[in-house]
Design an enzyme around this catalytic site. Structure first.
Site, PDB file in Angstrom:
ATOM      1  N   HIS A 139     -27.464 -24.056  11.605  1.00 43.98           N
ATOM      2  CA  HIS A 139     -27.386 -22.679  12.085  1.00 43.98           C
ATOM      3  C   HIS A 139     -28.483 -22.341  13.085  1.00 43.98           C
ATOM      4  O   HIS A 139     -28.476 -21.249  13.661  1.00 43.98           O
ATOM      5  CB  HIS A 139     -27.363 -21.677  10.921  1.00 43.98           C
ATOM      6  CG  HIS A 139     -28.599 -21.588  10.098  1.00 43.98           C
ATOM      7  ND1 HIS A 139     -28.748 -22.209   8.874  1.00 43.98           N
ATOM      8  CD2 HIS A 139     -29.764 -20.912  10.291  1.00 43.98           C
ATOM      9  CE1 HIS A 139     -29.915 -21.921   8.358  1.00 43.98           C
ATOM     10  NE2 HIS A 139     -30.563 -21.130   9.206  1.00 43.98           N
ATOM     11  N   SER A 266     -36.047 -22.039   8.380  1.00 44.10           N
ATOM     12  CA  SER A 266     -34.786 -22.767   8.491  1.00 44.10           C
ATOM     13  C   SER A 266     -34.971 -23.982   9.388  1.00 44.10           C
ATOM     14  O   SER A 266     -35.452 -23.864  10.522  1.00 44.10           O
ATOM     15  CB  SER A 266     -33.703 -21.868   9.094  1.00 44.10           C
ATOM     16  OG  SER A 266     -33.314 -20.863   8.195  1.00 44.10           O
TER      17      SER A 266
END
Length: 310
Positions: A139, A266
């Site tokens: 992502h 992330s």
């Protein structure tokens, strides 16, 4: 490689690498300390020897500091803003700041400044696995289901800043427009396939060094200590923080751990010590109420990362 959810895709199809076959790949790919500044002292345990670091079971809460204004973390682009749950620190916050970021292994970790297709700005974390390859979450390189016109899909560019420490960029910044992921993420948005890579136009990783990667059985991972370092958004702007703890559980696609993280991390490496070196076995991607989690490096993931490293 069978055409499955791990089928590799690229934003530059003409440059898409062919995934290595399992029988041609070793169990692990070796790390390198690079040719930059000297490495930090060797670790004598399964956690990094960081000044001021305390084992999680002995840690007291650390003072929270209001962060400087930074771009929002990239996960919000695909998943929206997280709930008011501290994302995701469980109990006392035992993370420790890394200040000597120009030495190995810290310089392997990279602050990512991401420009999406609609020119919105985001931040994330990545880590070198080779001279020109930075691993991160899927992502980070490909936004899904944002609900914002023109934002979804491959990001426009990512500036990679190894070892960033606030305004200090010990190895400068390199901008890439070449990205990799797999159909399980880009097509389906399935968190079990949330991994990707950034291909740099230079071989900066030869200077910073890189982590090894490997595939381990459940029994080995459940005995391992997981280490995570990156750029959490609840700390002062663009500073690197580290934490370590045992692995709570594993399944065929994910690893779960009670290692403190926050939005902005992330894409961080989930790594452990093996034969004296540092090897990634997961890619951090999600927070949770009781454990955080990352995409597990299984054989299919390993094959793609080896190909993207080539």
């Amino acid at each position: 490689m069978p055409q499955d959810m791990h089928t590799p895709v690229s934003n530059l199809p003409e440059e898409e690498p062919r995934a290595a076959q399992a029988e041609e790949s070793p169990v692990v790919q070796e790390p390198s300390e690079g040719s930059g500044a000297p490495a930090a002292g060797p670790s004598t345990s399964d956690i990094e020897q960081v000044e001021g670091y305390r084992r999680p079971e002995d840690a007291a809460a650390m003072a929270w500091v209001m962060p400087a204004v930074e771009p929002p973390e990239i996960g919000e682009a695909s998943f929206g803003r997280p709930p008011p749950l501290a994302e995701i620190v469980h109990g006392p916050d035992d993370r420790v700041q890394i200040t000597n970021t120009s030495v190995y292994p810290w310089r392997v970790h990279c602050y990512l400044q991401i420009t999406a297709a609609d020119n919105s700005q985001w931040r994330g974390t990545g880590w070198f696995i080779g001279p020109h390859t930075v691993v991160t979450a899927g992502h980070v390189v490909h936004i899904k289901n944002s609900g914002v016109p023109g934002r979804d899909g491959w990001v426009k560019s990512i500036s990679v800043m190894p070892g960033r420490n606030g305004t200090n960029l010990p190895y400068g910044s390199v901008t890439s427009t070449s990205f990799r992921s797999v159909t399980g993420w880009t097509g389906s948005g399935d968190e079990n396939y949330d991994y990707g890579a950034i291909i740099l136009p230079t071989e900066l990783g030869s200077t910073t060094g890189w982590f090894g990667i490997g595939v381990w059985p459940d029994s080995d991972l459940l005995k391992a200590t997981g280490n995570i370092s990156g750029y959490p958004g609840d700390k002062p702007g663009a500073t690197m923080w580290y934490d370590a703890r045992g692995i709570a559980s594993v399944n065929t696609r994910k690893v779960h751990y009670d290692i403190d993280t926050a939005g902005g991390q992330s894409g961080s490496a989930v790594y452990h010590f093996y034969n004296g070196g540092r090897y990634g076995f997961g890619v951090h991607a999600y927070g949770g109420a009781t454990t955080n989690s990352g995409t597990r490096i299984i054989q299919a993931v390993y094959n793609n990362l080896v190909a993207w490293k080539a």
